[in-house]
Design an enzyme around this catalytic site. Sequence first.
Site, PDB file in Angstrom:
ATOM      1  CB  CYS A 267      38.151  29.595  93.009  1.00  0.00           C
ATOM      2  SG  CYS A 267      37.145  29.563  91.520  1.00  0.00           S
ATOM      3  CB  ALA A 268      42.740  29.077  95.792  1.00  0.00           C
TER       4      ALA A 268
END
Length: 388
Positions: A339-340
């Site tokens: 998620c980055a």
Amino acid sequence: MIYLDNAATSFPKPQVVKAGVLEWLETGSGSPGRGNHGAALQADRTVMEIRKQLARFFGLRDEWRLVFTYSATDALNLAIQGFVEPGDHVIISGMEHNSVLRPLRHLEKEGIITLTIVPCDEAGYIKLPELLQALNSNTRLVVISHASNVTGTIQPVAEIGRQVREHGAYLLVDAAQTAGVVPVDMEAMHADMIACAGHKGLFGLPGTGLLVIGPRVENIRPLRQGGTGYNSESEFQPANWPEAFEAGTFNMPGIISLGKGLQFIEEQGLNQIARREQELLEMLWDGLTRIPNIRLYGPKPGEPRVAVLSFNIPGWEAEDVAAILQHNYGIQVRAGLHCAPLAHRTMGTHPAGTVRVSPGYFTEPQEIEQLIQAVRNISFTQVNWMLA
């Protein structure tokens, strides 16, 4: 099972956390502010005491400025979308999580704000001169991840906070990977807001988070309206804090787990927790660097960082390595972009991502040894295949 995904959610939870939650489930089910009967009043007192304890933990003088949320994402959305105004300029680093990036991209797309992403170096540290250069007369908010969930890199938030405050802007710190692991003190960091998860280093249950709001912040718009158990005759959301932000039924098992998790942290000592996790990180780093063809990302042990380590094996997809570790060795890690995507673009690992290993306080040294041996076996299989 060997669990090495504590950057996502810490496991196992301390016994005192499990016992505290079970006791509440068995002996009380009151909801704070929802009645004058014994169970409701006891729940109200419990929430008040835990709120005070957490406020002290984060260096906050006024406990009514600590808001219970349902996750770090929930806290970050409240801090960002409830604080910025039309025409504001916001700055973030090139290591931020989607919980920061996506709300800001939404506001940017709607024409509400302008956004600047400051680059970071190959270890993940923000380029401070470029951050200072990006500050302008419209800059209202700077959002910085205290530690990366991809590389473990700890940013110099105290220096950033000092510079941001001198400029007249505000600093929001994403402490999802640091709260409960290293000191997170509002005054020491010159932070104006701190968002964190409750289910990671604080040892609470999933579905918990916190937003800590400093004294410089005078106004935040609630994102949820509804029942608060306060001033119920009004048709409008109350303006007083923290009730303004806590509409709906409290997550009592989660809040109790936070109180018990904090009790465990204080009994063990924050320095002891940090020291143990750093020892595991050093063991992991040393073992993986001895394997040919392994690529490690982020700062070396001894530099400012937490125990989150990403790596890749050339010739292998990260997802495949994680699957083999799970199915062949019973080792649970995370693979992908975590998620980055900003962080992975910074590290040069986008779009494939990395394998992420994140030991926790309860990880045993022999579990790290087993992971190292498993990665060695996978790497050796790839070398033999290439030679064949």
